[in-house]
Design a protein around this motif. Structure first.
Motif, PDB file in Angstrom:
ATOM      1  N   ASN A  72       0.816  -1.223   0.000  1.00 27.11           N
ATOM      2  CA  ASN A  72       0.000   0.000   0.000  1.00 27.11           C
ATOM      3  C   ASN A  72       0.846   1.268   0.000  1.00 27.11           C
ATOM      4  O   ASN A  72       0.357   2.340   0.363  1.00 27.11           O
ATOM      5  N   LEU A 121      -0.292   5.112   1.331  1.00 23.18           N
ATOM      6  CA  LEU A 121       0.222   5.536   2.627  1.00 23.18           C
ATOM      7  C   LEU A 121       1.131   6.751   2.477  1.00 23.18           C
ATOM      8  O   LEU A 121       1.101   7.670   3.308  1.00 23.18           O
ATOM      9  N   GLY A 148      -0.950   9.909   2.161  1.00 24.45           N
ATOM     10  CA  GLY A 148      -1.434  10.382   3.456  1.00 24.45           C
ATOM     11  C   GLY A 148      -0.339  11.033   4.270  1.00 24.45           C
ATOM     12  O   GLY A 148      -0.544  12.087   4.899  1.00 24.45           O
ATOM     13  N   SER A 201      -6.139  13.711   4.793  1.00 22.61           N
ATOM     14  CA  SER A 201      -5.301  12.535   5.018  1.00 22.61           C
ATOM     15  C   SER A 201      -6.009  11.499   5.878  1.00 22.61           C
ATOM     16  O   SER A 201      -6.052  10.313   5.534  1.00 22.61           O
ATOM     17  N   MET A 242      -7.501   7.662   4.785  1.00 19.78           N
ATOM     18  CA  MET A 242      -7.056   6.419   5.412  1.00 19.78           C
ATOM     19  C   MET A 242      -8.224   5.652   6.018  1.00 19.78           C
ATOM     20  O   MET A 242      -8.311   4.418   5.891  1.00 19.78           O
ATOM     21  N   TRP A 260     -10.274   4.274   2.933  1.00 20.94           N
ATOM     22  CA  TRP A 260      -9.593   3.333   2.050  1.00 20.94           C
ATOM     23  C   TRP A 260      -9.258   2.010   2.737  1.00 20.94           C
ATOM     24  O   TRP A 260      -9.065   0.997   2.074  1.00 20.94           O
ATOM     25  N   PHE A 261      -9.139   2.028   4.078  1.00 24.06           N
ATOM     26  CA  PHE A 261      -8.715   0.827   4.793  1.00 24.06           C
ATOM     27  C   PHE A 261      -9.772   0.423   5.812  1.00 24.06           C
ATOM     28  O   PHE A 261     -10.437   1.271   6.395  1.00 24.06           O
ATOM     29  N   ARG A 311      -6.977  -0.337   9.194  1.00 24.31           N
ATOM     30  CA  ARG A 311      -7.219   1.095   9.388  1.00 24.31           C
ATOM     31  C   ARG A 311      -6.252   1.702  10.407  1.00 24.31           C
ATOM     32  O   ARG A 311      -5.736   2.796  10.227  1.00 24.31           O
ATOM     33  N   ALA A 354      -2.818   2.115   8.865  1.00 23.38           N
ATOM     34  CA  ALA A 354      -2.829   3.167   7.848  1.00 23.38           C
ATOM     35  C   ALA A 354      -2.829   4.551   8.485  1.00 23.38           C
ATOM     36  O   ALA A 354      -2.085   5.446   8.061  1.00 23.38           O
ATOM     37  N   LEU A 355      -3.654   4.749   9.506  1.00 21.57           N
ATOM     38  CA  LEU A 355      -3.684   6.039  10.189  1.00 21.57           C
ATOM     39  C   LEU A 355      -2.350   6.327  10.872  1.00 21.57           C
ATOM     40  O   LEU A 355      -1.895   7.472  10.907  1.00 21.57           O
ATOM     41  N   ALA A 380       0.187   7.369   8.048  1.00 24.97           N
ATOM     42  CA  ALA A 380      -0.138   8.675   7.475  1.00 24.97           C
ATOM     43  C   ALA A 380       0.165   9.808   8.451  1.00 24.97           C
ATOM     44  O   ALA A 380       0.688  10.860   8.055  1.00 24.97           O
ATOM     45  N   ARG A 386      -7.248   4.028  -3.748  1.00 27.14           N
ATOM     46  CA  ARG A 386      -6.986   2.640  -3.342  1.00 27.14           C
ATOM     47  C   ARG A 386      -8.248   1.801  -3.508  1.00 27.14           C
ATOM     48  O   ARG A 386      -8.218   0.678  -3.982  1.00 27.14           O
TER      49      ARG A 386
END
Length: 415
Positions: free
Chosen positions: A10, A14, A17, A125, A129, A132-133, A137, A140-141, A144, A194
């Motif tokens: 990803n 990423l 973000g 951002s 995240m 998209w996830f 999640r 991803a957060l 980012a 994504r």
């Protein structure tokens, strides 16, 4: 999926973000406050007057976020992200070119910096995240939000050093140039979503009671208002801490350069807590973690209020870094988990407005109290008490609302 594989699979999304959150640095208090002494001297402002200007501009940006934040439900990140970067660059140029006699014009300049930077770029951002996830999640957060942590570690050190070499206005021109230079990479990274729109709509996560909450429904729900004090606390008093770092360095036995030199330690703890919180979030969910969100913030202000040397200052900033790392991840996931993802942009814009408003309150209140003889180290004891109470309210609300989550309902039915 291992974390390294998650990063590899990803990476473009990423990185997008993280670039947005890093680019927001020029509108964040930790950057603007570096120039507090120069701005007050240039425009003839007291601590209270400068804090009032900052509060006014930031409050206006909070109001604008209520409307503008909802645009993330209508427009894709690849359109909104570069537009916010361009606006932030213009704000930096305005700060560089503002004539010394125009103190009134600082309000709209601060508005642009705060709205584009701390407001929209961070919001875009986080919403991207969260949308998209799903299973990843938290991770991803975490990734980012590292952009802000990186900016806080690197930019204050570089720009404080730059103040000794060039005029402060020239440094704002540099900031503007960096904002504009970030736009082409952002466009390249954001050129493809994504999760395509149609698939994203079909795979949206449900919130409490198995429904997609609208913003109006969310802000009239009792849980939202129990969370508000915890939303306000970190941006209000974390912002006040960095906003008053020049004042703090004048009272404590350390220089501004020594204080800024501690930022890499703060950032290291922020990064560690950030990734640890993201991993724990994906495993346990926000319901189990949110009740502890205010604990490090409360402890950090208690330590810093009593700090009598760099060692204690380092300890306080380290604990604050843990709280900052958790704060960067948990609230964004909380809204998606408890209120669903269909209207996450609009709901999070209301939360973002609360947080931006908090960042307006802190500098204004702290500056006014300083002008009235209450130094910031003395204020920190009251701040710690507020943060502790906010944590108790959030813990009560989240634990009570957790039974309404679809997962909890399904478990009860299975039992």
């Amino acid at each position: 999926m291992s974390f390294l594989r998650f990063l590899r699979d990803n990476a473009p999304f990423l990185a997008a973000g993280a670039l947005l959150s890093f680019g927001s640095s020029f509108g964040q208090t930790f950057f603007v406050s570096i120039f507090a002494g120069e701005i007050r001297a240039e425009f003839g402002l007291s601590h209270g007057a400068w804090g009032g200007i900052y509060t006014a501009g930031t409050t206006l940006s909070a109001l604008a976020m209520i409307w503008a934040g909802g645009l993330t439900d209508r427009f894709r990140a690849r359109r909104l992200g570069p537009a916010a970067m361009a606006l932030l660059g213009l704000g930096c140029l305005a700060m560089a070119l503002l004539p010394g006699g125009w103190s009134w014009a600082l309000v709209p300049v601060i508005f642009v910096l705060r709205f584009a930077g701390q407001g929209m770029m961070v919001h875009i951002s986080a919403v991207a995240m969260a949308r998209w996830f799903a299973a990843g999640r938290g991770k991803a957060l975490s990734v980012a939000s590292m952009g802000v942590a990186l900016g806080q570690a690197v930019l204050p050190v570089l720009f404080v050093a730059g103040l000794g070499l060039v005029d402060w206005r020239a440094l704002w021109v540099v900031a503007a140039g960096l904002s504009f230079l970030a736009m082409p990479p952002a466009l390249a990274l954001l050129r493809q979503e994504r999760t395509p729109q149609s698939i994203a709509q079909a795979g949206q996560s449900l919130g409490m009671a198995g429904r997609h909450w609208t913003r109006n429904a969310a802000v009239t729900h009792w849980l939202f208002w129990l969370i508000v004090p915890a939303l306000l606390g970190p941006p209000a008093w974390g912002t006040a801490l960095f906003f008053q770092q020049v004042h703090l360095s004048e009272l404590k036995p350390w220089s501004l350069g020594q204080w800024v030199a501690l930022m890499p330690l703060f950032t290291a703890l922020t990064i560690g807590a950030n990734f640890a919180t993201g991993a724990a979030l994906d495993r346990f969910g926000t319901a189990r973690l949110m009740p502890f969100l205010m604990v490090p913030w409360t402890l950090a202000f208690l330590v810093l209020s009593q700090a009598d040397g760099l060692g204690m200052a380092a300890l306080g900033l380290a604990v604050l870094g843990i709280g900052t790392g958790a704060q960067a991840v948990l609230p964004g996931a909380f809204w998606a988990e408890f209120y669903g993802t269909r209207h996450i942009g609009a709901i999070k814009s209301a939360a973002a407005a609360v947080m931006v408003f908090g960042s307006a309150v802190g500098p204004g209140v702290s500056g006014l109290l300083i002008d009235r003889g209450v130094d910031f180290p003395d204020q920190m004891l009251g701040i710690a008490a507020y943060l502790g109470l906010a944590g108790l309210l959030a813990a009560f609300g989240v634990r009570r609302a957790a039974r309404l989550l679809p997962r909890a309902q399904a478990q009860r039915r299975a039992a």
